[in-house]
Design a protein around this motif. Structure first.
Motif, PDB file in Angstrom:
ATOM      1  N   PRO A  94       0.691  -1.303   0.072  1.00  0.00           N
ATOM      2  CA  PRO A  94       0.069  -0.007   0.073  1.00  0.00           C
ATOM      3  C   PRO A  94       0.898   1.146  -0.084  1.00  0.00           C
ATOM      4  O   PRO A  94       0.275   2.147  -0.353  1.00  0.00           O
ATOM      5  CB  PRO A  94      -0.796   0.198   1.483  1.00  0.00           C
ATOM      6  CG  PRO A  94      -0.349  -1.278   2.052  1.00  0.00           C
ATOM      7  CD  PRO A  94       0.651  -2.073   0.907  1.00  0.00           C
ATOM      8  N   GLN A  95       2.150   1.195   0.535  1.00  0.00           N
ATOM      9  CA  GLN A  95       2.861   2.343   0.598  1.00  0.00           C
ATOM     10  C   GLN A  95       3.250   2.638  -0.847  1.00  0.00           C
ATOM     11  O   GLN A  95       3.929   3.863  -1.097  1.00  0.00           O
ATOM     12  CB  GLN A  95       4.038   2.276   1.683  1.00  0.00           C
ATOM     13  CG  GLN A  95       3.600   2.452   2.627  1.00  0.00           C
ATOM     14  CD  GLN A  95       3.388   0.939   3.591  1.00  0.00           C
ATOM     15  OE1 GLN A  95       3.074  -0.037   2.608  1.00  0.00           O
ATOM     16  NE2 GLN A  95       3.363   1.019   4.797  1.00  0.00           N
ATOM     17  N   VAL A  96       3.436   1.886  -1.867  1.00  0.00           N
ATOM     18  CA  VAL A  96       3.620   2.033  -3.273  1.00  0.00           C
ATOM     19  C   VAL A  96       2.877   2.860  -4.005  1.00  0.00           C
ATOM     20  O   VAL A  96       1.552   2.355  -4.060  1.00  0.00           O
ATOM     21  CB  VAL A  96       4.257   0.643  -4.136  1.00  0.00           C
ATOM     22  CG1 VAL A  96       4.558   1.056  -5.488  1.00  0.00           C
ATOM     23  CG2 VAL A  96       5.489   0.311  -3.345  1.00  0.00           C
ATOM     24  N   LEU A 110       9.542   3.408  -8.655  1.00  0.00           N
ATOM     25  CA  LEU A 110       8.402   3.624  -7.804  1.00  0.00           C
ATOM     26  C   LEU A 110       8.458   4.517  -6.852  1.00  0.00           C
ATOM     27  O   LEU A 110       9.516   5.248  -6.532  1.00  0.00           O
ATOM     28  CB  LEU A 110       8.565   2.303  -6.609  1.00  0.00           C
ATOM     29  CG  LEU A 110       8.601   0.892  -7.159  1.00  0.00           C
ATOM     30  CD1 LEU A 110       9.974   0.406  -7.276  1.00  0.00           C
ATOM     31  CD2 LEU A 110       8.046  -0.080  -6.310  1.00  0.00           C
ATOM     32  N   ILE A 111       7.197   5.127  -6.781  1.00  0.00           N
ATOM     33  CA  ILE A 111       7.016   6.259  -5.723  1.00  0.00           C
ATOM     34  C   ILE A 111       6.454   5.750  -4.488  1.00  0.00           C
ATOM     35  O   ILE A 111       5.422   5.037  -4.589  1.00  0.00           O
ATOM     36  CB  ILE A 111       6.039   7.228  -6.382  1.00  0.00           C
ATOM     37  CG1 ILE A 111       6.364   7.654  -7.763  1.00  0.00           C
ATOM     38  CG2 ILE A 111       5.877   8.512  -5.514  1.00  0.00           C
ATOM     39  CD1 ILE A 111       7.753   8.261  -8.010  1.00  0.00           C
ATOM     40  N   PHE A 112       6.949   6.072  -3.452  1.00  0.00           N
ATOM     41  CA  PHE A 112       6.280   5.634  -2.130  1.00  0.00           C
ATOM     42  C   PHE A 112       6.063   6.557  -1.211  1.00  0.00           C
ATOM     43  O   PHE A 112       6.541   7.896  -1.255  1.00  0.00           O
ATOM     44  CB  PHE A 112       7.681   4.920  -1.387  1.00  0.00           C
ATOM     45  CG  PHE A 112       8.108   3.597  -1.819  1.00  0.00           C
ATOM     46  CD1 PHE A 112       7.560   2.523  -1.182  1.00  0.00           C
ATOM     47  CD2 PHE A 112       9.207   3.561  -2.657  1.00  0.00           C
ATOM     48  CE1 PHE A 112       7.950   1.275  -1.538  1.00  0.00           C
ATOM     49  CE2 PHE A 112       9.578   2.154  -2.960  1.00  0.00           C
ATOM     50  CZ  PHE A 112       9.116   1.127  -2.535  1.00  0.00           C
ATOM     51  N   THR A 113       5.218   6.348  -0.347  1.00  0.00           N
ATOM     52  CA  THR A 113       4.646   7.194   0.688  1.00  0.00           C
ATOM     53  C   THR A 113       5.141   6.617   2.114  1.00  0.00           C
ATOM     54  O   THR A 113       4.674   5.100   2.140  1.00  0.00           O
ATOM     55  CB  THR A 113       3.207   7.865   0.646  1.00  0.00           C
ATOM     56  OG1 THR A 113       3.019   8.974   1.791  1.00  0.00           O
ATOM     57  CG2 THR A 113       2.150   6.546   0.892  1.00  0.00           C
ATOM     58  N   GLU A 119      10.114   3.360   8.635  1.00  0.00           N
ATOM     59  CA  GLU A 119       9.273   2.721   7.921  1.00  0.00           C
ATOM     60  C   GLU A 119       9.703   2.220   6.364  1.00  0.00           C
ATOM     61  O   GLU A 119       9.649   1.194   5.929  1.00  0.00           O
ATOM     62  CB  GLU A 119       7.910   3.245   7.717  1.00  0.00           C
ATOM     63  CG  GLU A 119       6.717   2.433   7.013  1.00  0.00           C
ATOM     64  CD  GLU A 119       5.333   3.325   6.861  1.00  0.00           C
ATOM     65  OE1 GLU A 119       4.247   2.743   7.131  1.00  0.00           O
ATOM     66  OE2 GLU A 119       5.553   4.442   6.465  1.00  0.00           O
ATOM     67  N   TYR A 120      10.471   3.354   5.764  1.00  0.00           N
ATOM     68  CA  TYR A 120      10.755   3.065   4.466  1.00  0.00           C
ATOM     69  C   TYR A 120      11.929   1.905   4.557  1.00  0.00           C
ATOM     70  O   TYR A 120      11.961   1.060   3.687  1.00  0.00           O
ATOM     71  CB  TYR A 120      11.354   4.279   3.860  1.00  0.00           C
ATOM     72  CG  TYR A 120      11.822   3.960   2.438  1.00  0.00           C
ATOM     73  CD1 TYR A 120      11.333   3.550   1.450  1.00  0.00           C
ATOM     74  CD2 TYR A 120      13.183   4.266   2.160  1.00  0.00           C
ATOM     75  CE1 TYR A 120      11.581   3.433   0.219  1.00  0.00           C
ATOM     76  CE2 TYR A 120      13.723   3.975   0.949  1.00  0.00           C
ATOM     77  CZ  TYR A 120      12.896   3.498   0.145  1.00  0.00           C
ATOM     78  OH  TYR A 120      13.661   3.209  -1.171  1.00  0.00           O
ATOM     79  N   THR A 121      12.784   2.151   5.502  1.00  0.00           N
ATOM     80  CA  THR A 121      13.864   1.031   5.616  1.00  0.00           C
ATOM     81  C   THR A 121      13.310  -0.446   5.701  1.00  0.00           C
ATOM     82  O   THR A 121      13.825  -1.157   5.138  1.00  0.00           O
ATOM     83  CB  THR A 121      14.552   1.348   6.855  1.00  0.00           C
ATOM     84  OG1 THR A 121      15.168   2.603   6.778  1.00  0.00           O
ATOM     85  CG2 THR A 121      16.001   0.492   7.020  1.00  0.00           C
ATOM     86  N   GLU A 122      12.277  -0.828   6.493  1.00  0.00           N
ATOM     87  CA  GLU A 122      11.585  -1.808   6.774  1.00  0.00           C
ATOM     88  C   GLU A 122      10.856  -2.049   5.258  1.00  0.00           C
ATOM     89  O   GLU A 122      11.044  -3.295   4.840  1.00  0.00           O
ATOM     90  CB  GLU A 122      10.388  -1.865   7.620  1.00  0.00           C
ATOM     91  CG  GLU A 122       9.771  -3.294   7.858  1.00  0.00           C
ATOM     92  CD  GLU A 122      10.621  -4.200   8.080  1.00  0.00           C
ATOM     93  OE1 GLU A 122      10.257  -5.615   7.892  1.00  0.00           O
ATOM     94  OE2 GLU A 122      11.888  -3.901   8.699  1.00  0.00           O
TER      95      GLU A 122
END
Length: 158
Positions: A94-96, A110-113, A119-122
Motif C-alpha cells: 500500500p505504500q507504493v 517506484l513512488i512511495f509514501t 518505515e521506508y527502511t523496513e
C-alpha cells in the motif's frame, strides 16, 4: 471498445478531474447538457474504460505520511516470471503509490509514501533486500511536494 470523444465528453472529463463529486445537474450546467445526457455520457465513458475509477485525493501529511520517496530498481533477470512476481509485490504494497516498468539504466521506478525513514527502511528490506532478483536500488527522498497529480490534459477544442 473504441470511443470517440466529442467536445462535450472532453469538457465533462476536464470538469470531473477537477471535482469528481460535482452533482450531475451542476456538471450539466457547466458543459451545457441535461442531467440525463450527463448521466448517459458518464456511463458510456466508464464502460469504455476512459474513466477508470473515481477516487478521493487524501493529503498525505494530514494522515501522517510525511515522506515521499522515489526508488529506482535494477533487476538481475527480466524473465517474465521474475518480473511478474516483482510487479505483484510492488502492487500489493500500500505504500507504493506508483510503479513504472521503464527502459534505460533502471528497470522500475517506484513512488512511495511513508511515515518515517524507519518505515521506508523496513519496506526496502521486504521489497528489495529479500528479493534475489534485485541487483541494486537507489533512493531519492523528496524535500517537498512541488506538484502532484494524475490529471490528464484534455484539449476541449479537438
Amino acid at each position: 471498445m473504441s470511443t470517440s470523444l466529442d467536445s462535450f465528453d472532453r469538457k465533462l472529463l476536464m470538469e470531473l478531474q477537477e471535482n469528481a463529486q460535482i452533482p450531475q445537474n451542476e456538471l450539466g450546467a457547466r458543459v451545457n447538457l441535461s442531467t440525463a445526457a450527463v448521466n448517459r455520457r458518464l456511463r458510456r465513458l466508464s464502460e469504455a474504460g476512459i474513466i477508470e475509477r473515481y477516487a478521493a485525493i487524501v493529503s498525505p501529511d494530514k494522515v501522517t505520511y510525511n515522506l515521499t520517496i522515489i526508488a529506482t530498481v535494477e533487476v538481475e533477470s527480466e524473465q517474465l516470471d521474475h518480473l511478474d512476481a516483482m510487479r505483484r509485490s510492488f502492487t500489493q504494497c500500500p505504500q507504493v503509490q506508483q510503479c513504472y516498468y521503464v527502459a534505460g539504466e533502471w528497470d522500475f521506478v517506484l513512488i512511495f509514501t511513508a511515515r518515517s525513514m524507519d518505515e521506508y527502511t523496513e519496506l526496502t528490506r521486504q521489497l528489495f533486500l529479500s528479493n534475489n532478483n534485485i541487483k541494486r536500488f537507489k533512493t531519492l527522498v523528496s524535500m517537498s511536494r512541488v506538484k502532484v497529480g494524475l490529471s490528464i490534459p484534455i484539449d476541449v477544442d479537438e
